[in-house]
Design an enzyme around this catalytic site. Structure first.
Site, PDB file in Angstrom:
ATOM      1  N   LYS A 197      -2.199  -1.041   0.665  1.00  0.00           N
ATOM      2  CA  LYS A 197      -2.333  -1.963  -0.548  1.00  0.00           C
ATOM      3  C   LYS A 197      -1.576  -3.492  -0.825  1.00  0.00           C
ATOM      4  O   LYS A 197      -0.866  -3.468  -0.579  1.00  0.00           O
ATOM      5  CB  LYS A 197      -3.162  -0.945  -1.802  1.00  0.00           C
ATOM      6  N   GLY A 376      11.299   3.610  -4.284  1.00  0.00           N
ATOM      7  CA  GLY A 376      10.580   2.418  -5.796  1.00  0.00           C
ATOM      8  C   GLY A 376      12.323   1.834  -5.787  1.00  0.00           C
ATOM      9  O   GLY A 376      11.133   0.067  -6.081  1.00  0.00           O
TER      10      GLY A 376
END
Length: 395
Positions: A197, A376
């Site tokens: 994405k 992350g």
């Protein structure tokens, strides 16, 4: 930046936040000890100084005290990796824990129970952090994987060690490697961003455009750009609502003289499975019923020289669905190009769950300059954010 190298731990108890959130099989055996191995240099330095070590970590996402998430399951593996018996206490706060910490002698290691058995950990509760702080003399944060969370053990606890808080060897190396790419890089700098994405990489792209010379876009997010440019992408994954944004990114890159490289051809398949029928087609000419699942041979050939000419390379995200052997070639070949460039003197930083999984799976990890341990956390640093776990030590 104050690190463990700046302190002699003789006679001191070091309270270390490690990231021992390791994968376990159905019999609770550790299947990948990389994170335990990564903490070893910090633990060794403290023990060699004549200090003792109290380790705190989380494991999984328990809802209260759940046996399957107990850190007791990793004691045997931790003892093996660290080369010393690891003592375990089945709580992380309270009288039993305080007693175990007080009785710890120089050269000994104590592992506390899963911090996330208490909701106060993720809530960043100050009282909980204060109880943890009483266990040690010096606070060491060595958990990059959780540095982007303002949890009690990663951020809040540092308040109780105004003068005695430092970065562990692993966290210091992570910061140094990312700084090398973002702020002190030798040119030309190339960033490879893959994955499915555009939306998950937008802020990263915007933050690094000022710092890179080449931006290689791969993986599923390719097709949002290709469709925005008027290409036919068949059934390939696409974020239709991000097409305008894709064009804006290309315009910004052009204005900053950043060369963007999109795959010119792809391995297309008539189904999302390893044994699907495949064909090589131009990226902007994929027929209906077909989807692009890997970079094609011309694309790889065109990237080769870009990678080999680079002096600094950031790789975040695969070029295809490498989990399926049929669509792994692009990711493997890219990894081999980066390995060759690294051998010739480039600095290569690999980060993000999928890229790290790929370099490990294909035996490329030792050929990279640095492979990050935090997905992350690394993304947030690439986005230009200050991570709370890092800020807590610097303040």
């Amino acid at each position: 930046m104050k690190t463990i190298s700046d302190i002699n731990f003789a006679g001191k108890k070091a309270l270390i936040r490690v990231d021992f959130n390791v994968p376990l099989d159905e019999n609770f055996n550790v299947t990948d000890a990389t994170r335990i191995e990564a903490a070893k240099p910090t633990i060794d330095k403290i023990l060699n100084d004549g200090g003792s070590v109290i380790l705190m970590s989380h494991l999984g996402r328990p809802k209260g005290k759940e046996d399957q998430f107990s850190l007791k399951h990793i004691v045997a593996k931790a003892s093996e990796v660290l080369g010393k018996p690891v003592q375990f206490v089945n709580d992380c706060i309270g009288n039993d824990v305080a007693t175990a910490a007080n009785n710890l002698k120089a050269g000994e290691i104590l592992l506390l129970e899963n911090l996330r058995f208490y909701k106060e950990e993720t809530a960043g509760d100050e009282g909980f952090a204060e109880q943890l702080s009483k266990l040690g003399d010096i606070y060491v944060n060595d958990a990059f994987g959780t540095a982007h969370r303002a949890h009690a053990s990663t951020t809040i606890v540092a308040k109780f060690f105004p003068e005695n808080k430092v970065f562990g060897a692993l966290l210091a190396k992570e910061i140094e490697s990312l700084n090398k790419v973002l702020n002190n890089s030798e040119k030309p700098v190339t960033a490879v961003l893959g994955g499915s994405k555009v939306s998950s990489k937008i802020t990263v792209i915007e933050n690094i455009l000022d710092k890179v010379d080449h931006l290689i876009i791969g993986g599923g997010m390719t097709f949002t750009f290709i469709k925005a440019l008027g290409g036919k992408i068949g059934n390939s994954i696409c974020e239709d609502d991000k097409q305008e944004l894709a064009l804006e990114i290309l315009a910004k890159a052009k204005a900053k003289n950043v060369q963007v490289h999109l795959p010119v051809d792809v391995i297309a398949a008539d189904g999302f499975k390893n044994d699907a029928n495949t064909t090589v087609v131009n990226t902007n000419e994929i027929s209906d019923g077909w989807q692009g699942l890997d970079a094609g041979p011309k694309s790889l050939e065109s990237l080769k020289q870009v990678i080999l000419d680079s002096k600094t390379i950031l790789w975040n995200g695969p070029l295809g669905v490498f989990e399926m052997e049929t669509f792994a070639k692009g990711t493997i070949t890219l990894g081999e190009f980066i390995a060759e460039s690294t051998k010739n003197g480039a600095f290569s930083l690999v980060g993000g769950g999928d890229s790290v999984a790929a370099v490990k799976q294909f035996g490329l990890e030792p050929k990279m300059s640095y492979v990050s341990t935090g997905g992350g956390a690394m993304l947030e640093m690439l986005e230009g954010k200050t991570l709370p776990g890092i800020a807590a030590i610097l303040n």
